[in-house]
Design a protein around this motif. Structure first.
Motif, PDB file in Angstrom:
ATOM      1  N   TYR A  20       7.193   1.494  -8.373  1.00 29.66           N
ATOM      2  CA  TYR A  20       7.262   0.828  -7.080  1.00 29.66           C
ATOM      3  C   TYR A  20       8.717   0.571  -6.694  1.00 29.66           C
ATOM      4  O   TYR A  20       9.529   0.205  -7.520  1.00 29.66           O
ATOM      5  CB  TYR A  20       6.504  -0.498  -7.126  1.00 29.66           C
ATOM      6  N   LYS A  21       9.018   0.776  -5.405  1.00 30.15           N
ATOM      7  CA  LYS A  21      10.388   0.622  -4.913  1.00 30.15           C
ATOM      8  C   LYS A  21      10.441  -0.436  -3.813  1.00 30.15           C
ATOM      9  O   LYS A  21       9.486  -0.611  -3.051  1.00 30.15           O
ATOM     10  CB  LYS A  21      10.913   1.955  -4.364  1.00 30.15           C
ATOM     11  N   ALA A  22      11.571  -1.107  -3.739  1.00 31.66           N
ATOM     12  CA  ALA A  22      11.803  -2.096  -2.676  1.00 31.66           C
ATOM     13  C   ALA A  22      12.432  -1.366  -1.487  1.00 31.66           C
ATOM     14  O   ALA A  22      13.654  -1.295  -1.346  1.00 31.66           O
ATOM     15  CB  ALA A  22      12.707  -3.214  -3.176  1.00 31.66           C
ATOM     16  N   TRP A  23      11.581  -0.801  -0.648  1.00 27.93           N
ATOM     17  CA  TRP A  23      12.055   0.056   0.440  1.00 27.93           C
ATOM     18  C   TRP A  23      12.936  -0.696   1.428  1.00 27.93           C
ATOM     19  O   TRP A  23      13.872  -0.128   1.997  1.00 27.93           O
ATOM     20  CB  TRP A  23      10.851   0.653   1.170  1.00 27.93           C
ATOM     21  N   LEU A  24      12.664  -1.962   1.644  1.00 30.62           N
ATOM     22  CA  LEU A  24      13.407  -2.730   2.644  1.00 30.62           C
ATOM     23  C   LEU A  24      14.683  -3.354   2.087  1.00 30.62           C
ATOM     24  O   LEU A  24      15.322  -4.157   2.761  1.00 30.62           O
ATOM     25  CB  LEU A  24      12.514  -3.833   3.215  1.00 30.62           C
ATOM     26  N   SER A  25      15.065  -2.961   0.880  1.00 28.78           N
ATOM     27  CA  SER A  25      16.288  -3.510   0.276  1.00 28.78           C
ATOM     28  C   SER A  25      17.454  -2.527   0.322  1.00 28.78           C
ATOM     29  O   SER A  25      18.552  -2.856  -0.120  1.00 28.78           O
ATOM     30  CB  SER A  25      16.025  -3.919  -1.180  1.00 28.78           C
ATOM     31  N   THR A  26      17.230  -1.324   0.853  1.00 29.50           N
ATOM     32  CA  THR A  26      18.290  -0.320   0.957  1.00 29.50           C
ATOM     33  C   THR A  26      18.440   0.121   2.408  1.00 29.50           C
ATOM     34  O   THR A  26      17.508  -0.023   3.212  1.00 29.50           O
ATOM     35  CB  THR A  26      17.989   0.906   0.078  1.00 29.50           C
ATOM     36  N   THR A  27      19.595   0.689   2.715  1.00 28.87           N
ATOM     37  CA  THR A  27      19.845   1.125   4.093  1.00 28.87           C
ATOM     38  C   THR A  27      18.925   2.266   4.494  1.00 28.87           C
ATOM     39  O   THR A  27      18.284   2.227   5.548  1.00 28.87           O
ATOM     40  CB  THR A  27      21.308   1.567   4.248  1.00 28.87           C
ATOM     41  N   SER A  28      18.838   3.285   3.648  1.00 28.20           N
ATOM     42  CA  SER A  28      17.998   4.438   3.969  1.00 28.20           C
ATOM     43  C   SER A  28      16.515   4.061   3.994  1.00 28.20           C
ATOM     44  O   SER A  28      15.763   4.517   4.861  1.00 28.20           O
ATOM     45  CB  SER A  28      18.236   5.563   2.952  1.00 28.20           C
ATOM     46  N   GLY A  29      16.097   3.219   3.029  1.00 27.99           N
ATOM     47  CA  GLY A  29      14.707   2.796   2.992  1.00 27.99           C
ATOM     48  C   GLY A  29      14.325   1.952   4.194  1.00 27.99           C
ATOM     49  O   GLY A  29      13.239   2.115   4.767  1.00 27.99           O
ATOM     50  N   SER A  30      15.210   1.058   4.596  1.00 27.50           N
ATOM     51  CA  SER A  30      14.947   0.209   5.764  1.00 27.50           C
ATOM     52  C   SER A  30      14.870   1.046   7.035  1.00 27.50           C
ATOM     53  O   SER A  30      13.997   0.825   7.883  1.00 27.50           O
ATOM     54  CB  SER A  30      16.042  -0.846   5.898  1.00 27.50           C
ATOM     55  N   PHE A  31      15.778   2.006   7.160  1.00 26.14           N
ATOM     56  CA  PHE A  31      15.771   2.869   8.349  1.00 26.14           C
ATOM     57  C   PHE A  31      14.478   3.682   8.405  1.00 26.14           C
ATOM     58  O   PHE A  31      13.846   3.790   9.466  1.00 26.14           O
ATOM     59  CB  PHE A  31      16.982   3.798   8.318  1.00 26.14           C
ATOM     60  N   MET A  34       0.813  -1.207   0.000  1.00 25.33           N
ATOM     61  CA  MET A  34       0.000   0.000   0.000  1.00 25.33           C
ATOM     62  C   MET A  34       0.856   1.270   0.000  1.00 25.33           C
ATOM     63  O   MET A  34       0.470   2.299  -0.573  1.00 25.33           O
ATOM     64  CB  MET A  34      -0.918  -0.006   1.233  1.00 25.33           C
ATOM     65  N   PHE A  35       2.014   1.201   0.644  1.00 27.17           N
ATOM     66  CA  PHE A  35       2.889   2.372   0.739  1.00 27.17           C
ATOM     67  C   PHE A  35       3.312   2.836  -0.656  1.00 27.17           C
ATOM     68  O   PHE A  35       3.240   4.021  -0.988  1.00 27.17           O
ATOM     69  CB  PHE A  35       4.116   2.021   1.589  1.00 27.17           C
ATOM     70  N   ASN A  36       3.748   1.903  -1.480  1.00 28.32           N
ATOM     71  CA  ASN A  36       4.135   2.233  -2.850  1.00 28.32           C
ATOM     72  C   ASN A  36       2.944   2.742  -3.654  1.00 28.32           C
ATOM     73  O   ASN A  36       3.068   3.699  -4.431  1.00 28.32           O
ATOM     74  CB  ASN A  36       4.722   0.996  -3.546  1.00 28.32           C
ATOM     75  N   ASP A  37       1.792   2.126  -3.472  1.00 20.40           N
ATOM     76  CA  ASP A  37       0.608   2.506  -4.233  1.00 20.40           C
ATOM     77  C   ASP A  37       0.197   3.945  -3.935  1.00 20.40           C
ATOM     78  O   ASP A  37      -0.126   4.710  -4.859  1.00 20.40           O
ATOM     79  CB  ASP A  37      -0.540   1.545  -3.904  1.00 20.40           C
ATOM     80  N   ILE A  38       0.215   4.312  -2.657  1.00 22.79           N
ATOM     81  CA  ILE A  38      -0.173   5.676  -2.279  1.00 22.79           C
ATOM     82  C   ILE A  38       0.809   6.700  -2.846  1.00 22.79           C
ATOM     83  O   ILE A  38       0.403   7.719  -3.423  1.00 22.79           O
ATOM     84  CB  ILE A  38      -0.257   5.798  -0.746  1.00 22.79           C
ATOM     85  N   LEU A  39       2.106   6.434  -2.694  1.00 23.82           N
ATOM     86  CA  LEU A  39       3.110   7.371  -3.206  1.00 23.82           C
ATOM     87  C   LEU A  39       3.056   7.480  -4.725  1.00 23.82           C
ATOM     88  O   LEU A  39       3.247   8.562  -5.295  1.00 23.82           O
ATOM     89  CB  LEU A  39       4.508   6.924  -2.760  1.00 23.82           C
ATOM     90  N   TYR A  40       2.769   6.363  -5.385  1.00 25.66           N
ATOM     91  CA  TYR A  40       2.687   6.367  -6.850  1.00 25.66           C
ATOM     92  C   TYR A  40       1.474   7.172  -7.325  1.00 25.66           C
ATOM     93  O   TYR A  40       1.561   7.960  -8.274  1.00 25.66           O
ATOM     94  CB  TYR A  40       2.609   4.934  -7.374  1.00 25.66           C
ATOM     95  N   ARG A  41       0.343   6.993  -6.664  1.00 25.55           N
ATOM     96  CA  ARG A  41      -0.865   7.722  -7.042  1.00 25.55           C
ATOM     97  C   ARG A  41      -0.714   9.222  -6.793  1.00 25.55           C
ATOM     98  O   ARG A  41      -1.309  10.042  -7.512  1.00 25.55           O
ATOM     99  CB  ARG A  41      -2.071   7.183  -6.261  1.00 25.55           C
ATOM    100  N   LEU A  42       0.068   9.588  -5.770  1.00 26.83           N
ATOM    101  CA  LEU A  42       0.296  11.005  -5.482  1.00 26.83           C
ATOM    102  C   LEU A  42       1.371  11.616  -6.381  1.00 26.83           C
ATOM    103  O   LEU A  42       1.603  12.826  -6.324  1.00 26.83           O
ATOM    104  CB  LEU A  42       0.693  11.180  -4.011  1.00 26.83           C
ATOM    105  N   GLY A  43       2.028  10.771  -7.175  1.00 27.69           N
ATOM    106  CA  GLY A  43       3.054  11.260  -8.076  1.00 27.69           C
ATOM    107  C   GLY A  43       4.389  11.512  -7.414  1.00 27.69           C
ATOM    108  O   GLY A  43       5.277  12.160  -7.991  1.00 27.69           O
TER     109      GLY A  43
END
Length: 298
Positions: A154-165, A140-149
């Motif tokens: 879609y991004k793999a947030w939990l695959s990077t250091t900054s995204g995981s933090f 849902m996180f990716n979907d909301i950000l994508y719809r808001l532009g």
């Protein structure tokens, strides 16, 4: 009269201690023994992968190893960063929510009950729920950000250091900001006459906040900060479920757990556990000094 009063106080104190003693004994057995046992283990070499070496006394070698262990240093730094980020955000959001809930409006009781729902959910459950929300394919996180532009894909947030933090901070703030709000709300329960008198004297909103609200809520604020800081620094279940410690998100508590349960190094793992205990104890003493000073001033 004074003698009778003193005798009555002494009798009440003896009764209180008599009633508290069984609970204190149970606490000493349940909590005191594991702490002492961990402290004892931290001065021994106890690695179950090498049982033939026995469990010799090695003094402070395990503690010295911590200062040369780069992984331990990185985990402590991450834990501190996570603690500061979450506690600051929870303080701001919790204080704002407490101020809103303290006002009189229709449905206030329902709002107060609803805001506690995230805090009532177990951490492991909320972490698993947010892990689905952050999913790079159907989250849902990716979907909301994508719809808001905000993002173009879609991004793999939990695959990077900054995204995981970021994901860990958002999840923890979502769950525990209501707890902060609840503690601060309790401190805001004061006589409305103080605010009415201030208004009559011509005090504006900011003056009423800094001269009335903030001093009144300060003791509750320090207690809330103490609880949340200690809880955030000991974070384990959130890390374990959400990221597993990957991408530089391993907390010092998780590292101590891995040393004991994965590498079977009870000596070094115990030293790490004692280090966490000492840091938490130090943080507690700092907060208690501020709290004692504030109460003494009153």
């Amino acid at each position: 009269m004074r003698t009778k009063k003193m005798k009555s106080q002494i009798k009440e104190a003896k009764t209180a201690w008599a009633m508290l003693t069984p609970a204190l004994v149970v606490l000493a057995l349940i909590q005191g023994y594991p702490i002492l046992r961990t402290f004892w283990l931290s001065f021994h070499e106890m690695n179950l992968k090498r049982p033939q070496s026995g469990f010799p006394w090695i003094g402070i070698s395990n503690y010295a190893k911590i200062f040369t262990d780069s992984r331990a240093g990185e985990d402590i730094l991450f834990t501190l960063e996570f603690t500061v980020a979450t506690v600051v955000l929870e303080l701001i959001i919790g204080f704002a929510a407490a101020l809103v809930m303290n006002r009189v409006f229709k449905g206030r009781g329902l709002v107060r009950a609803a805001i506690l729902v995230p805090w009532a959910i177990p951490t492991s459950v909320s972490a698993m729920m947010w892990k689905f929300i952050y999913n790079d394919q159907y989250g849902m996180f990716n979907d909301i950000l994508y719809r808001l532009g905000i993002i173009d894909g879609y991004k793999a947030w939990l695959s990077t250091t900054s995204g995981s933090f970021m994901a860990m901070v958002i999840t923890d703030v979502w769950k525990t900001a209501p707890y902060m709000a609840l503690l601060l709300l309790a401190g805001l329960q004061v006589d409305e006459g103080l605010y009415e008198a201030a208004k009559i004297d011509g005090a504006n909103v900011f003056q009423r906040f800094f001269k009335i609200t903030l001093p009144i809520v300060k003791p509750s604020l320090l207690v809330a900060l103490l609880f949340r800081t200690l809880d955030a620094f000991r974070v384990f279940d959130l890390v374990s479920v959400l990221t597993g410690g990957a991408n530089g998100t391993e907390s010092i508590a998780m590292y101590a757990y891995k040393q004991i349960m994965t590498f079977l190094d009870f000596g070094y793992g115990s030293a790490l556990a004692i280090l966490i205990f000492l840091i938490v104890f130090g943080i507690s003493m700092i907060y208690m000094c501020f709290l004692k000073k504030d109460l003494t001033a009153e």
